[in-house]
Design a protein around this motif. Sequence first.
Motif, PDB file in Angstrom:
ATOM      1  N   MET A  86       0.826  -1.189   0.000  1.00  0.00           N
ATOM      2  CA  MET A  86       0.000   0.000   0.000  1.00  0.00           C
ATOM      3  C   MET A  86       0.875   1.259   0.000  1.00  0.00           C
ATOM      4  N   SER A  87       1.959   1.250   0.714  1.00  0.00           N
ATOM      5  CA  SER A  87       2.788   2.445   0.764  1.00  0.00           C
ATOM      6  C   SER A  87       3.586   2.623  -0.532  1.00  0.00           C
ATOM      7  N   THR A  88       3.736   1.563  -1.311  1.00  0.00           N
ATOM      8  CA  THR A  88       4.474   1.674  -2.561  1.00  0.00           C
ATOM      9  C   THR A  88       3.728   2.559  -3.558  1.00  0.00           C
ATOM     10  N   TRP A  89       2.453   2.398  -3.695  1.00  0.00           N
ATOM     11  CA  TRP A  89       1.701   3.208  -4.646  1.00  0.00           C
ATOM     12  C   TRP A  89       1.625   4.660  -4.195  1.00  0.00           C
ATOM     13  N   ILE A  90       1.693   4.932  -2.897  1.00  0.00           N
ATOM     14  CA  ILE A  90       1.726   6.313  -2.404  1.00  0.00           C
ATOM     15  C   ILE A  90       3.012   6.990  -2.869  1.00  0.00           C
ATOM     16  N   TRP A  91       4.133   6.265  -2.776  1.00  0.00           N
ATOM     17  CA  TRP A  91       5.417   6.825  -3.224  1.00  0.00           C
ATOM     18  C   TRP A  91       5.407   7.073  -4.729  1.00  0.00           C
ATOM     19  N   ILE A  92       4.779   6.191  -5.460  1.00  0.00           N
ATOM     20  CA  ILE A  92       4.692   6.361  -6.914  1.00  0.00           C
ATOM     21  C   ILE A  92       3.864   7.599  -7.261  1.00  0.00           C
ATOM     22  N   VAL A  93       2.736   7.769  -6.565  1.00  0.00           N
ATOM     23  CA  VAL A  93       1.879   8.933  -6.792  1.00  0.00           C
ATOM     24  C   VAL A  93       2.632  10.216  -6.434  1.00  0.00           C
ATOM     25  N   LEU A  94       3.334  10.211  -5.290  1.00  0.00           N
ATOM     26  CA  LEU A  94       4.106  11.384  -4.886  1.00  0.00           C
ATOM     27  C   LEU A  94       5.203  11.705  -5.897  1.00  0.00           C
ATOM     28  N   LEU A  95       5.832  10.681  -6.423  1.00  0.00           N
ATOM     29  CA  LEU A  95       6.878  10.873  -7.423  1.00  0.00           C
ATOM     30  C   LEU A  95       6.315  11.502  -8.694  1.00  0.00           C
ATOM     31  N   VAL A  96       5.188  11.009  -9.137  1.00  0.00           N
ATOM     32  CA  VAL A  96       4.550  11.546 -10.347  1.00  0.00           C
ATOM     33  C   VAL A  96       4.115  12.996 -10.117  1.00  0.00           C
ATOM     34  N   VAL A  97       3.532  13.284  -8.961  1.00  0.00           N
ATOM     35  CA  VAL A  97       3.094  14.649  -8.650  1.00  0.00           C
ATOM     36  C   VAL A  97       4.299  15.589  -8.584  1.00  0.00           C
ATOM     37  N   ALA A  98       5.376  15.157  -7.937  1.00  0.00           N
ATOM     38  CA  ALA A  98       6.580  15.982  -7.839  1.00  0.00           C
ATOM     39  C   ALA A  98       7.185  16.214  -9.225  1.00  0.00           C
ATOM     40  N   LEU A  99       7.175  15.217 -10.062  1.00  0.00           N
ATOM     41  CA  LEU A  99       7.698  15.354 -11.418  1.00  0.00           C
ATOM     42  C   LEU A  99       6.882  16.362 -12.217  1.00  0.00           C
ATOM     43  N   LEU A 100       5.580  16.267 -12.141  1.00  0.00           N
ATOM     44  CA  LEU A 100       4.713  17.207 -12.864  1.00  0.00           C
ATOM     45  C   LEU A 100       4.871  18.629 -12.333  1.00  0.00           C
ATOM     46  N   ALA A 101       4.977  18.769 -11.013  1.00  0.00           N
ATOM     47  CA  ALA A 101       5.167  20.095 -10.419  1.00  0.00           C
ATOM     48  C   ALA A 101       6.517  20.679 -10.853  1.00  0.00           C
ATOM     49  N   GLY A 102       7.551  19.862 -10.899  1.00  0.00           N
ATOM     50  CA  GLY A 102       8.871  20.325 -11.324  1.00  0.00           C
ATOM     51  C   GLY A 102       8.878  20.766 -12.770  1.00  0.00           C
ATOM     52  N   ILE A 103       8.195  20.029 -13.627  1.00  0.00           N
ATOM     53  CA  ILE A 103       8.105  20.403 -15.044  1.00  0.00           C
ATOM     54  C   ILE A 103       7.367  21.728 -15.197  1.00  0.00           C
ATOM     55  N   ALA A 104       6.251  21.882 -14.513  1.00  0.00           N
ATOM     56  CA  ALA A 104       5.466  23.115 -14.604  1.00  0.00           C
ATOM     57  C   ALA A 104       6.260  24.296 -14.057  1.00  0.00           C
TER      58      ALA A 104
END
Length: 74
Positions: free
Chosen positions: A1-19
């Motif tokens: 369960m905590s693995t998918w949270i890290w994946i979601v956080l990684l994707v959100v951080a990546l999108l925020a960094g690009i923007a």
Amino acid sequence: MSTWIWIVLLVVALLAGIALGFFIARKYMMSYLKKNPPINEQMLRTLMMQMGQKPSQKKIKQMMRAMNNQMDSK
């Protein structure tokens, strides 16, 4: 369960960094172009002479003002 949270956080951080990177780069380029316009009066005078026109100072100032107004409106 905590693995998918890290994946979601990684994707959100990546999108925020690009923007964030896009907007910082855009702001930097706009200020750079405002300080160092791609064309100046001497270049405009040379261009007009190559086209066979005799450039007057009034005409050059008018064209520079129009180009600056167009740049400011964007």
